[in-house]
Design an enzyme around this catalytic site. Sequence first.
Site, PDB file in Angstrom:
ATOM      1  N   ASP A  49       0.783  -1.244   0.000  1.00 11.39           N
ATOM      2  CA  ASP A  49       0.000   0.000   0.000  1.00 11.39           C
ATOM      3  C   ASP A  49       0.814   1.292   0.000  1.00 11.39           C
ATOM      4  O   ASP A  49       1.757   1.432   0.785  1.00 11.39           O
ATOM      5  CB  ASP A  49      -0.885   0.071   1.250  1.00 11.39           C
ATOM      6  CG  ASP A  49      -1.743  -1.147   1.461  1.00 11.39           C
ATOM      7  OD1 ASP A  49      -1.639  -2.092   0.679  1.00 11.39           O
ATOM      8  OD2 ASP A  49      -2.517  -1.144   2.430  1.00 11.39           O
ATOM      9  N   GLU A  64     -10.751  -1.723   3.647  1.00 14.68           N
ATOM     10  CA  GLU A  64      -9.411  -1.226   3.937  1.00 14.68           C
ATOM     11  C   GLU A  64      -9.210   0.161   3.316  1.00 14.68           C
ATOM     12  O   GLU A  64      -9.952   0.586   2.437  1.00 14.68           O
ATOM     13  CB  GLU A  64      -8.347  -2.192   3.402  1.00 14.68           C
ATOM     14  CG  GLU A  64      -8.391  -3.559   4.061  1.00 14.68           C
ATOM     15  CD  GLU A  64      -7.218  -4.445   3.675  1.00 14.68           C
ATOM     16  OE1 GLU A  64      -6.567  -4.948   4.604  1.00 14.68           O
ATOM     17  OE2 GLU A  64      -6.965  -4.632   2.475  1.00 14.68           O
TER      18      GLU A  64
END
Length: 519
Positions: free
Chosen positions: A54, A236
């Site tokens: 990420d 998320e």
Amino acid sequence: MKKLAYIILSVLLFLSCRKGKENKEDILNQIEASYVEQYRPQFHFSPQEKWMNDPNGLVYNDGVYHLFYQYYPGATVWGPMHWGHATSRDLVKWEHKPIALFPDKKGFIFSGSVVVDKKNTSGFGIDGKAPLVAIYTYFRLDIEKKGGVNTQTQGIAYSLDNGNTWTKYAGNPVIDNTTLKDFRDPKVFWHNETESWIMALVAGNHAKFYRSKDLKAWEYISDFGRNVGAHGGVWECPDLFKLKVEGTEEEKWVLIISIGSGGPNGGSGTQYFVGDFDGKTFTTNQTEFKWLDWGTDNYAGVTYNNVPSEDRIFIGWMSNWQYALSTPTTTWRSAMTVPRKLRLKKYEDSYLLHNYPLETLNTLIEKSISESINIEPNQEKILSFNNLNQTEIAFKTDSNDFSLKLANKEGEFVSIKFDPISKLVIVDRTSSGRKDFQPEFGNKLHYMSIDELSNSIFEVRILMDQSSMELFINEGQYVMTEQLFPNKNYTEMFINNTNNSAILSLKDFSVAKVSSIWE
């Protein structure tokens, strides 16, 4: 699903024992990236070596765009998370920096965000210097191994030298957790109307919002999403921001949520909601799923804080948890999407979020002569090139009844088909190259609905890098991002007019080389 690699427990235990011995200089000295390895992206950001996922802490400050990211310097698979760091002056070329945040006794360093505390609400600033404050999730593997659910808490750190060095707050965690298994990925921004910091984070199947005056003491204010949106996997990487609707004075709030599985074409995906935020609660009338990207390889993306132009700039992780741990690269694993500007447009009663490459990317694209191509009904045109794997392909058309295929001499190909009957774009990467590394990678066609695409002339733009394809239709109204791993570069293009009666006209057709950002 982002933490899918928990299963590698033996590796994690061994390496977590070493985290106290990790040294920034030692890690940097081990790096010997050549940037010409097979499948190495040439104009997308990738780490010099080892594992990345990420994007984190996207922030602009003092002329510098910061890209922090989930990083494990010990292997090319997921492990004890650090924050890697790179900077750019133009969001095109990147300079690698030392690791910003290391794990400590409170846990691994999971995803989060960075803000510029201009008012020094935190008190971390010194002599009028506004601090950068990072807000991130701590993860405790030892608690999880004992069967505990309270593995994730929120911590903060600050920097007084524009992100070069960081000091963790002695009072961490700033938000504790006793009952939630999934409780992570804080995205923070300053809300002028309430003169407070707002945090969006996720808790399994929904988002939670918190408020603070000083980035240290946080008050829970609301929830969103238990019964709204796609829930094929855990939620998320939330991001909440305001955008003006193009061509109007109307402003709407956009909430981005990634889901670990259940994306539009399988595995990970990024959805968004358009609604309103009153400083406490986010609401929406949206009933249908909206996908920021219909491809399988744009996940966990978030936007920059403090951009001087006030543009909303997005970067995503160009992978998918179905196969992220297995992609056939060597010294490094994973890349980011090109930075994209987000714009909100209204189509009748529907709001759509466009995402499209920044204009600064054009500095890498070599000038190319454009031409018009006309193809008779049910006919095909074949074009040959030295290398299509580091190019921009662009044209304009009013047809949605054609296909385009890129192929190599090995018989490998990727194709894009426009189907006017079903109002779909269909990407076929089932024969695109390497796919033996994971069964889910090349096992099916990928579909994108284009039911709101205009009948007038629209643009098709394709960015091909060494191991990826980013397809943008109508300046980012519809987008598909796909990884590809051909054994040889694509060198032939097949354009097929699948209409029985009308001539296919491609205007301003060009194929241009994209320069490497690492040269």
